[in-house]
Design a protein around this motif. Structure first.
Motif, PDB file in Angstrom:
ATOM      1  N   GLY A  51       7.065  35.816  38.850  1.00 58.46           N
ATOM      2  CA  GLY A  51       7.854  37.022  38.990  1.00 58.46           C
ATOM      3  C   GLY A  51       9.275  36.661  39.408  1.00 58.46           C
ATOM      4  O   GLY A  51       9.726  35.532  39.246  1.00 58.46           O
ATOM      5  N   VAL A  52       9.974  37.622  39.952  1.00 59.60           N
ATOM      6  CA  VAL A  52      11.323  37.370  40.448  1.00 59.60           C
ATOM      7  C   VAL A  52      11.231  36.527  41.718  1.00 59.60           C
ATOM      8  O   VAL A  52      10.478  36.856  42.640  1.00 59.60           O
ATOM      9  N   LEU A  53      11.975  35.443  41.785  1.00 62.98           N
ATOM     10  CA  LEU A  53      11.956  34.516  42.912  1.00 62.98           C
ATOM     11  C   LEU A  53      13.310  34.513  43.601  1.00 62.98           C
ATOM     12  O   LEU A  53      14.353  34.522  42.943  1.00 62.98           O
ATOM     13  N   MET A  54      13.269  34.514  44.928  1.00 65.52           N
ATOM     14  CA  MET A  54      14.500  34.324  45.701  1.00 65.52           C
ATOM     15  C   MET A  54      14.477  32.914  46.264  1.00 65.52           C
ATOM     16  O   MET A  54      13.567  32.554  47.016  1.00 65.52           O
ATOM     17  N   LEU A  55      15.464  32.120  45.890  1.00 61.76           N
ATOM     18  CA  LEU A  55      15.558  30.721  46.286  1.00 61.76           C
ATOM     19  C   LEU A  55      16.542  30.594  47.434  1.00 61.76           C
ATOM     20  O   LEU A  55      17.662  31.109  47.368  1.00 61.76           O
ATOM     21  N   GLN A  56      16.128  29.898  48.494  1.00 60.40           N
ATOM     22  CA  GLN A  56      16.982  29.726  49.668  1.00 60.40           C
ATOM     23  C   GLN A  56      16.860  28.302  50.177  1.00 60.40           C
ATOM     24  O   GLN A  56      15.758  27.787  50.332  1.00 60.40           O
ATOM     25  N   ASP A  57      18.004  27.667  50.407  1.00 62.84           N
ATOM     26  CA  ASP A  57      18.018  26.291  50.908  1.00 62.84           C
ATOM     27  C   ASP A  57      18.560  26.288  52.334  1.00 62.84           C
ATOM     28  O   ASP A  57      19.561  26.963  52.632  1.00 62.84           O
TER      29      ASP A  57
END
Length: 460
Positions: free
Chosen positions: A105-111
């Motif tokens: 699905g829609v993914l939120m990527l955070q580093d």
């Protein structure tokens, strides 16, 4: 997920952890549903009970569906470059690949990045097809030296209604090394040393003349043209002349890290200037074939590839190791140079370059004794009074002892001592050190004083 590596996200820790991922909207729906069900029970309204159950069930169903979702996502991070000078930028590239057979699905990527490198980067990724991948990038920058961890990378999953959010994290991280800024230095000839010692490729004969040759026994593979017949006849066996022995130019860089000797903090402070100066000098001498040893006031030597120092003429990895060491140098609690004096007393021959902070009379006298075993000694003394003043000449902290008196004491002990004020370029000071053995306290860097005298010395 180390640079160029990959990993798969961890599964959340059970259904209880999934319930903890309810958003404000999900909690509101659950609370409204329970309240409506309680009111329906008290008022005897069956229709209101159905509405309450629907409101309460919707976020719970979203939690269950999201918890049972099995996304298998691999990720990698690449730093270009992984070692940067202070105030320079590095680009971080993130690659996410769907290794499962179902689309995401829609993914939120955070580093995760330290605060000093800038805000935490966040990206929203559209639906990733099976076997597909997405790449994003961001920049990091720091004005301060150090080693900064990047990661681990996190993926935030959410349901279509926004009732629940779960975070799944990778396990690996990378390290960005911010090294001191290096200033190119001009080639100069430092005064005071025997001619030729500064040539890294210099070779000296082990013997004074033909009659003083000390031969050794013949070994398999020796060139027969090197046979010394007079010694062969004397010893009754083949003897060969010794080859010329390489004489390696060496240099010790002494860095004053005492907290009491430096005023202020930040990228424009006196201590950062000294660290950058030590880095610039070390790399300059390595390029010219010197074997460089880096020493601090605590007596600790920065280890090189061989454990004792950095040999000149090696690969660029040697310079990288030295810069990595200087990237993490911090203030020390030492009060003086006793430990450094003991370390140098054992055999500090060759060139000695020092970067000093504020010196009191006792430490200036001890530094003068350090000079005795060195053929050339150059000291860059940071003017504590000048560095303690802010813009407009406003004093920001108590100034140190007068630098002119300390320079006089060092010069009397044989040092080539130069004062350092804020904003002065090391290249100008380096050129001034090559022009004269001594420089007046008020001299402009790069210009010789009235008493300048040229002497034969070492190329540096």
């Amino acid at each position: 997920m180390a640079g160029g590596g990959s990993g798969v996200t961890r599964e959340p820790g059970g259904l209880r952890a999934a319930l903890g991922g309810l958003t404000t909207r999900g909690r509101s729906f659950l609370a409204a549903g329970l309240a409506a069900a309680a009111c329906a029970y008290l008022l005897g309204q069956a229709e209101l009970l159905r509405v309450g159950l629907l409101l309460a069930a919707l976020p719970l169903v979203c939690v269950l569906v999201l918890h049972r979702t099995r996304y298998r996502v691999a990720g990698s991070r690449t730093l270009a470059p992984a070692r940067v000078p202070a105030a320079a930028e590095s680009r971080v590239r993130l690659r996410v690949e769907n290794v499962a057979r179902l689309p995401t699905g829609v993914l939120m990527l955070q580093d995760r990045v330290p605060y000093v490198l800038g805000p935490r980067p966040r990206f929203v990724l559209d639906r990733v097809e099976p076997g597909g991948s997405r790449e994003v990038s961001y920049r990091v920058r720091s004005d301060l030296r150090g080693r900064y961890p990047l990661g681990p990378l996190q993926l935030r999953l959410t349901d279509p209604f926004g009732m629940c959010e779960l975070t799944r994290a990778f396990t690996a991280f990378d390290t960005l090394t911010v090294v001191p800024r290096v200033e190119p230095l001009p080639p100069v000839r430092l005064a005071g040393e025997a001619a030729g010692y500064g040539d890294g490729g210099h070779r000296s004969l082990a013997l004074a003349g033909e009659d003083d040759i000390i031969p050794r026994g013949y070994r398999h593979g020796d060139d027969l043209r090197r046979v010394h017949w007079r010694s062969t006849a004397r010893h009754g066996e083949l003897m060969v002349r010794r080859e010329e022995q390489p004489r390696k130019a060496c240099c010790t860089i002494l860095l004053d890290t005492r907290a009491v000797a430096h005023h202020g903090s930040g990228p424009d402070s006196a201590f950062e200037w000294a660290v950058a100066g030590a880095a610039s000098t070390a790399l300059h001498l390595l390029e010219r074939g010197y074997a460089v040893r880096l020493l601090t006031d605590t007596g600790s030597t920065v280890p090189g590839p061989a454990g004792g120092g950095f040999a000149g003429g090696e690969s660029s990895d040697t310079a990288g190791l030295l810069l990595d060491s200087l990237a993490v140098v911090e203030h020390s609690d030492a009060a003086g140079f006793t430990a450094a004096y003991e370390a140098l007393r054992e055999g500090a021959e060759g060139l000695l370059i020092a970067f000093f902070g504020a010196l009191d009379e006792e430490q200036a006298a001890l530094v003068g004794r350090i000079r005795r075993r060195s053929t050339i000694a150059v000291a860059f003394v940071l003017d504590g009074d000048a560095w303690s003043r802010g813009p407009g000449g406003i004093r920001l902290s108590p100034g140190g002892p007068p630098v002119a008196e300390r320079l006089r004491m060092l010069r009397a002990a044989g040092w080539t001592a130069l004062p350092v004020g804020p904003g002065v370029a090391l290249a100008d000071l380096w050129r001034a050190a090559g022009q004269s053995e001594t420089a007046p306290a008020g001299a402009v860097p790069g210009q010789g004083g009235a008493g300048d005298t040229e002497r034969s010395g070492a190329d540096a």
